[in-house]
Design a protein around this motif. Sequence first.
Motif, PDB file in Angstrom:
ATOM      1  N   GLY A 256       1.066  -1.106   0.257  1.00 41.91           N
ATOM      2  CA  GLY A 256       0.049   0.153   0.064  1.00 41.91           C
ATOM      3  C   GLY A 256       1.251   1.401  -0.082  1.00 41.91           C
ATOM      4  N   LYS A 257       1.823   1.557   0.176  1.00 44.33           N
ATOM      5  CA  LYS A 257       3.011   2.407  -0.193  1.00 44.33           C
ATOM      6  C   LYS A 257       3.337   3.081  -1.269  1.00 44.33           C
ATOM      7  CE  LYS A 257       5.560   0.987   3.398  1.00 44.33           C
ATOM      8  NZ  LYS A 257       7.402   0.332   3.817  1.00 44.33           N
ATOM      9  N   LEU A 258       2.973   4.286  -1.970  1.00 44.34           N
ATOM     10  CA  LEU A 258       3.096   5.164  -2.808  1.00 44.34           C
ATOM     11  C   LEU A 258       4.152   5.591  -2.415  1.00 44.34           C
ATOM     12  CD1 LEU A 258       1.476   6.442  -5.301  1.00 44.34           C
ATOM     13  CD2 LEU A 258       1.085   8.397  -3.163  1.00 44.34           C
ATOM     14  N   TYR A 259       4.799   5.529  -4.035  1.00 42.73           N
ATOM     15  CA  TYR A 259       6.154   6.485  -4.050  1.00 42.73           C
ATOM     16  C   TYR A 259       6.304   7.067  -5.571  1.00 42.73           C
ATOM     17  CZ  TYR A 259       7.784   2.275  -2.055  1.00 42.73           C
ATOM     18  OH  TYR A 259       7.624   1.016  -0.210  1.00 42.73           O
ATOM     19  N   GLY A 260       7.417   8.509  -5.101  1.00 41.61           N
ATOM     20  CA  GLY A 260       7.279   8.934  -6.001  1.00 41.61           C
ATOM     21  C   GLY A 260       8.921   9.061  -6.517  1.00 41.61           C
ATOM     22  N   LEU A 261       8.787   9.685  -7.699  1.00 36.96           N
ATOM     23  CA  LEU A 261      10.516   9.759  -8.567  1.00 36.96           C
ATOM     24  C   LEU A 261      10.280  10.955  -9.360  1.00 36.96           C
ATOM     25  CD1 LEU A 261      12.815   7.278 -10.305  1.00 36.96           C
ATOM     26  CD2 LEU A 261      12.185   9.952 -11.148  1.00 36.96           C
ATOM     27  N   GLN A 262      11.218  11.982  -8.533  1.00 34.93           N
ATOM     28  CA  GLN A 262      11.515  13.304  -8.821  1.00 34.93           C
ATOM     29  C   GLN A 262      12.793  13.962  -8.975  1.00 34.93           C
ATOM     30  OE1 GLN A 262      12.275  16.254  -6.032  1.00 34.93           O
ATOM     31  NE2 GLN A 262      12.003  17.830  -8.157  1.00 34.93           N
ATOM     32  N   ASP A 263      13.332  13.928 -10.523  1.00 32.12           N
ATOM     33  CA  ASP A 263      14.561  14.618 -10.612  1.00 32.12           C
ATOM     34  C   ASP A 263      15.459  13.634 -10.232  1.00 32.12           C
ATOM     35  OD1 ASP A 263      15.945  15.814 -11.612  1.00 32.12           O
ATOM     36  OD2 ASP A 263      17.236  16.474  -9.832  1.00 32.12           O
ATOM     37  N   GLY A 264      15.170  11.576 -10.264  1.00 34.63           N
ATOM     38  CA  GLY A 264      15.983  11.164 -10.617  1.00 34.63           C
ATOM     39  C   GLY A 264      15.596  10.180  -8.609  1.00 34.63           C
ATOM     40  N   VAL A 265      15.579  11.151  -7.805  1.00 34.74           N
ATOM     41  CA  VAL A 265      15.298  10.940  -6.448  1.00 34.74           C
ATOM     42  C   VAL A 265      13.964  10.440  -6.237  1.00 34.74           C
ATOM     43  CG1 VAL A 265      15.176  12.048  -4.151  1.00 34.74           C
ATOM     44  CG2 VAL A 265      17.239  12.830  -5.971  1.00 34.74           C
ATOM     45  N   ILE A 266      14.101   8.612  -5.358  1.00 35.22           N
ATOM     46  CA  ILE A 266      12.937   8.423  -4.946  1.00 35.22           C
ATOM     47  C   ILE A 266      12.253   8.443  -3.640  1.00 35.22           C
ATOM     48  CG2 ILE A 266      11.735   5.583  -4.748  1.00 35.22           C
ATOM     49  CD1 ILE A 266      12.964   6.026  -7.626  1.00 35.22           C
ATOM     50  N   PHE A 267      11.137   8.853  -3.786  1.00 31.86           N
ATOM     51  CA  PHE A 267      10.480   9.288  -1.892  1.00 31.86           C
ATOM     52  C   PHE A 267       9.613   8.676  -1.589  1.00 31.86           C
ATOM     53  CE2 PHE A 267      12.072  13.684  -3.695  1.00 31.86           C
ATOM     54  CZ  PHE A 267      12.488  13.394  -2.631  1.00 31.86           C
ATOM     55  N   ASN A 268       9.432   8.408  -0.680  1.00 26.54           N
ATOM     56  CA  ASN A 268       7.925   7.534  -0.058  1.00 26.54           C
ATOM     57  C   ASN A 268       6.492   8.311   0.387  1.00 26.54           C
ATOM     58  OD1 ASN A 268       7.204   5.315   2.744  1.00 26.54           O
ATOM     59  ND2 ASN A 268       6.451   5.226   0.687  1.00 26.54           N
ATOM     60  N   TYR A 269       5.599   8.069  -0.095  1.00 27.38           N
ATOM     61  CA  TYR A 269       5.403   9.378   0.550  1.00 27.38           C
ATOM     62  C   TYR A 269       3.946   8.831   2.093  1.00 27.38           C
ATOM     63  CZ  TYR A 269       5.963  11.381  -3.573  1.00 27.38           C
ATOM     64  OH  TYR A 269       6.586  12.414  -4.934  1.00 27.38           O
ATOM     65  N   ASP A 270       3.445   8.943   2.742  1.00 32.65           N
ATOM     66  CA  ASP A 270       2.527   8.819   3.953  1.00 32.65           C
ATOM     67  C   ASP A 270       1.350   8.696   3.334  1.00 32.65           C
ATOM     68  OD1 ASP A 270       1.450  11.580   4.220  1.00 32.65           O
ATOM     69  OD2 ASP A 270       3.023  11.669   6.446  1.00 32.65           O
ATOM     70  N   SER A 271       0.412   8.463   4.296  1.00 22.66           N
ATOM     71  CA  SER A 271      -0.956   8.388   4.220  1.00 22.66           C
ATOM     72  C   SER A 271      -1.430   9.830   3.729  1.00 22.66           C
ATOM     73  CB  SER A 271      -1.527   7.820   5.220  1.00 22.66           C
ATOM     74  OG  SER A 271      -1.575   8.066   6.309  1.00 22.66           O
ATOM     75  N   LYS A 272      -1.030  11.115   3.947  1.00 21.49           N
ATOM     76  CA  LYS A 272      -1.107  11.959   3.406  1.00 21.49           C
ATOM     77  C   LYS A 272      -1.066  12.886   2.441  1.00 21.49           C
ATOM     78  CE  LYS A 272      -3.450  13.019   8.315  1.00 21.49           C
ATOM     79  NZ  LYS A 272      -3.089  13.837   9.284  1.00 21.49           N
ATOM     80  N   GLY A 273      -0.195  11.965   1.764  1.00 21.80           N
ATOM     81  CA  GLY A 273       0.885  12.568   0.237  1.00 21.80           C
ATOM     82  C   GLY A 273       2.181  13.358   1.283  1.00 21.80           C
ATOM     83  N   ASP A 274       2.352  13.536   2.157  1.00 21.56           N
ATOM     84  CA  ASP A 274       3.289  14.416   2.543  1.00 21.56           C
ATOM     85  C   ASP A 274       4.976  13.266   2.338  1.00 21.56           C
ATOM     86  OD1 ASP A 274       2.488  16.562   3.073  1.00 21.56           O
ATOM     87  OD2 ASP A 274       1.846  15.832   5.203  1.00 21.56           O
ATOM     88  N   ILE A 275       5.729  13.583   2.484  1.00 23.64           N
ATOM     89  CA  ILE A 275       6.927  12.647   1.813  1.00 23.64           C
ATOM     90  C   ILE A 275       7.524  12.191   3.323  1.00 23.64           C
ATOM     91  CG2 ILE A 275       9.678  12.776   1.087  1.00 23.64           C
ATOM     92  CD1 ILE A 275       8.591  15.135  -0.914  1.00 23.64           C
ATOM     93  N   ASP A 276       7.320  11.230   3.184  1.00 21.97           N
ATOM     94  CA  ASP A 276       7.921  10.318   4.432  1.00 21.97           C
ATOM     95  C   ASP A 276       9.728   9.576   4.642  1.00 21.97           C
ATOM     96  OD1 ASP A 276       7.447   9.233   6.605  1.00 21.97           O
ATOM     97  OD2 ASP A 276       7.055   7.177   6.395  1.00 21.97           O
ATOM     98  N   ARG A 277      10.130  10.146   3.735  1.00 25.86           N
ATOM     99  CA  ARG A 277      11.274   8.754   4.011  1.00 25.86           C
ATOM    100  C   ARG A 277      12.341   9.066   2.187  1.00 25.86           C
ATOM    101  NH1 ARG A 277      12.466   3.486   4.007  1.00 25.86           N
ATOM    102  NH2 ARG A 277       9.624   3.762   3.126  1.00 25.86           N
ATOM    103  N   ARG A 278      13.079   9.648   2.110  1.00 26.53           N
ATOM    104  CA  ARG A 278      13.938  10.489   1.186  1.00 26.53           C
ATOM    105  C   ARG A 278      14.686   8.384   0.577  1.00 26.53           C
ATOM    106  NH1 ARG A 278      19.727  10.913  -0.957  1.00 26.53           N
ATOM    107  NH2 ARG A 278      19.809  11.904  -2.826  1.00 26.53           N
ATOM    108  N   LEU A 279      14.720   7.889  -0.097  1.00 30.57           N
ATOM    109  CA  LEU A 279      14.851   6.004  -0.269  1.00 30.57           C
ATOM    110  C   LEU A 279      17.149   6.248  -0.873  1.00 30.57           C
ATOM    111  CD1 LEU A 279      11.997   5.413   0.268  1.00 30.57           C
ATOM    112  CD2 LEU A 279      12.423   2.986  -1.411  1.00 30.57           C
ATOM    113  N   LEU A 280      16.407   7.325  -2.401  1.00 32.29           N
ATOM    114  CA  LEU A 280      18.035   6.905  -2.103  1.00 32.29           C
ATOM    115  C   LEU A 280      17.567   8.037  -4.076  1.00 32.29           C
ATOM    116  CD1 LEU A 280      19.050   3.938  -5.651  1.00 32.29           C
ATOM    117  CD2 LEU A 280      16.402   4.511  -4.554  1.00 32.29           C
ATOM    118  N   ASP A 281      18.685   8.986  -4.133  1.00 32.06           N
ATOM    119  CA  ASP A 281      18.813   9.314  -5.432  1.00 32.06           C
ATOM    120  C   ASP A 281      19.966   8.658  -6.283  1.00 32.06           C
ATOM    121  OD1 ASP A 281      19.916  11.009  -7.836  1.00 32.06           O
ATOM    122  OD2 ASP A 281      20.704  12.662  -5.933  1.00 32.06           O
TER     123      ASP A 281
END
Length: 732
Positions: A256-281
Motif C-alpha cells: 500500500g506504499k506510494l512512491y514518487g520519482l522526482q529529478d532522480g530521487v525516489i521518495f516514499n509518501y505517507d497516508s496524507k501525501g506528505d513525503i515520509d522518506r527519501r530512499l535514494l538518488d
Amino acid sequence: MKCKKPAGFIISIACIFVMLFSMAGCKAVDTSNPKDAIEESAYSYEASDLSTAMALQSISSPCINSKGEIAVFDEEKEQILILDKKGALLREIPDTFKGGMSLAYDTGDKLYALLQYYKRKGSEITGMITELVIYDEQGQKSGDKIEKEARGNPESFKGKFITKMMPDKKGNLYVRKSDGTVEVLDKSLNSIKAWDRVKYSDFAVDEKDNLILLQRNTGGKSYIQKFDIKNDKAIWEKEFKVLDAPDYIYCNRNSGKLYGLQDGVIFNYDSKGDIDRRLLDIKELSAFDYITGFLVDDEEEIYVQSYDDEKSNIICFVKQDKSEQRAAEGNKKRLIIHMSYDFGNAISNAIIQYEKEHPDVDIKINDIREISFDEMIQKLNAELMAGKGPDIIFGDFPIADYKDKGLIANLGEFIDRDKSFNIKDYDENLINASKADYGLYSLPVDYYINCFLVNTKLLGQKEIPLKKDMTWEELYTVVREANRKPDTKIYMLPEMGPQALFHYIIYGDIDYYVDKENKLARFDSQEFIQALELMKRIDDEHLFHPDIDGKKIIHSDGEFAPEDILFIPIMFTSYKQIYGYGKYYNSFDIIPAIRELSTDIREVRARNIAINSNSQYKEEAWEFIKLLLSEEMQLKLSESNNLPVNNKANERSEADMFRYLDKYPYDEYYRPTDEDMDDLKSFMAEINKFEPFDIELKEIVQNEVEQYMKNEKSAQDTAKAVQNKVMLYLQE
C-alpha cells in the motif's frame, strides 16, 4: 511504462523567461511537508544493470508481481518475457503481438496485456484495434481475447493511444492515454469514467482500488490526488510547487506504499501525501538519459526503466547495509560540485564515468534545490569568502567578481602545463569571448543562442525587407510602415511582457552603459533616453501580439503558426530542434537576436565552470573539467542540454541530426537546406560575448525602467535616477 525516445525537443518561451528573467531556483522537496526533515532510508543501494543480463535492445512496459517476477514486452521479438530479479529468463509467452503494448499484473498475479494497433485497408488507416489478453501465473491464457474496434483516421486517434494500464480487483482497467486523459474501462473495454479536464502525467492504483492521479504544471501548480472511485469522492489532495512534484508515481499494492520519482530521487509518501522518506538518488549510482518509469517491490528494491542511445535499460537498485557503503567511501577524496539543476542527468552521468576512471575520488552535487536562485548565490558567495565552499562551480555565477576577489583558480595555468589538453579543440569565438570577459578563470561547457524564427511568408506578403543585422529601431520602423497600409495589422513578436522588451532593448547594451573597470556609467546619455522612448513606442503601439504568447505557439508543436507575427523568439539549444522548428513555416529561416542599439554584441548564454581557489583537490577538479569538455562527453551533453563547445562534438551533433532525418524521413519533419545551415553557422561565427551576470545591477536599472513604462517618470528623470543609482553601486 512505454519507452520512446524523443524525436528532438523544443524549449518553450516559458523556459526563456525562467532562465533569463526570473532566475528561479529549484527545490527538491515539498515545502508544505510539516516535518522539519525528511527521514533518510536506513540502508543504501547498489545498482545492477538487468539489461546486460537480458541482452535485450528494445523493451517496454515492465511490471512486477508478488513473487518478484518481472514481465516485459520485447519489441523486437514482439513477445512477452518473464524474468527473475537478476534478469534471467524464466519463461516466454508464445503469443506474438504487433503494436503498442501495456502490461500490468493484478493483485492475484494475473498478467494483463493490452495491445493497440491501426487497422488498415490497403495502405489506408481505417481504425484502431484494442485487444486485451489475460494470462494466469503459469503464462496460460485465462479466458478469451477481448477486442474492440474504433473507426477513424490517424488524426482522430491522435492522443488516444494508451501509455499505461492497471487492472483493479474486479477486472476493470485504469488507463492513461497519450493526451493525458485517464479512464476506467470495463471488462469489454468500454469507458466507464474519464478524467479529462486536465492532462495527467501519471497515475497509480492502490491496494483498495483507489485511484491516485499525478497532475503536473497546471496553472503553475502540481497535485497528487487520491480518489475513492466506489463512492466518487476525493480522499486527499496534495499540492506541490512545479519543481517539487514527482515525475512519476508508483504504488506497491501489497504494501500500500506510494512512491514518487522526482529529478532522480525516489521518495516514499505517507497516508496524507506528505513525503515520509527519501530512499535514494538514482543519479548517484547509475547513468541515465531518459527515465520512463519505475517499480518498487515488497522489499523496497527499485527498478528504473530508461532509454539510452536507442537502447532500453532496466537498472535494479538492491539494498546494502549503510555501514558497508561508509567503509568503502571512507578513504576517498571527496569533491563537491555546485550547480542549480542537472538537466537530463548529464552531469550525474559524467560523475559516474569519472568515478569509474578514478576510484579514489567521490564526487557529490551540492543539494541546493531547496532555496531560490538569489539565495543560492548569496550562500555560495558567503562560503567562498570564508575560504570554504564547493570544489567546482558550474552554471550561472558571478565569474568576474569571483576572479577579482581571488576566489577561483586560473584555469589558464592548468591548460599551459597539461599537454593532453588543447584549447584549439574548442570553439574559438567562445574561448575568445571567455578570455575577453574573464581571462581563463572559467571555461564554457555548453551554450545556447537566443534568436528569432522568421515568418518568411508574412515578410513576402508585406514586402518587408529583412536585414540580418537590423536594429530594434529599424525593425520598429518597418513594422510601423507596414501597419499604415489598410489591411490586417502585423506584430513584431508574440505577447511577452515588459521584461522581454527591457532585456532586448536596454540590458542587451549594458556594456555600453556601464564600464565596471573604470567605474563609470552613461545612462544620462541621449542613447539611453532614445532606447527608453523606443521601448515606450513599441509598448504604446501594441506591437507585441495582445493575445498570443510564445508558449502557446511553441507548445503547439508546429500546428499553430500565427500568420500576423513576424518573429517567434526561440532558444536554439540543439541541431535537432531544426526539424521541429522548421514545421512552423516549412522553413528554418532564423536571424540572431535583433542587434542592439548601441553595440555590435552577439551574446550567447553559456554554462561556465570554475575551480574554487581554496579547493584541496584542484588537480582532480581539473581532470573532471577535462572529462566534461571531452568529445564524447560533450556529445552526450548536447543530446540533453545545449550546444557543445568541443569542435568535433559539434560536428558530430550536426551529423547526428541529418542521420536521424535519414532514418525517420517523416513528412512533418523539416530537413534543413545547405543555405539554412550556412546562415546558422554564419551568425554562430559572430558570437563575441557571454550574457553578463550581475543580478543587482540588472534590478537597479529594471526597477527604474518599470516606473517609466508605467508613466510614473519621464525618460529624462529615469535616466538621471538610473545614472545616480548605478554610480553609487559601482563605487561600493
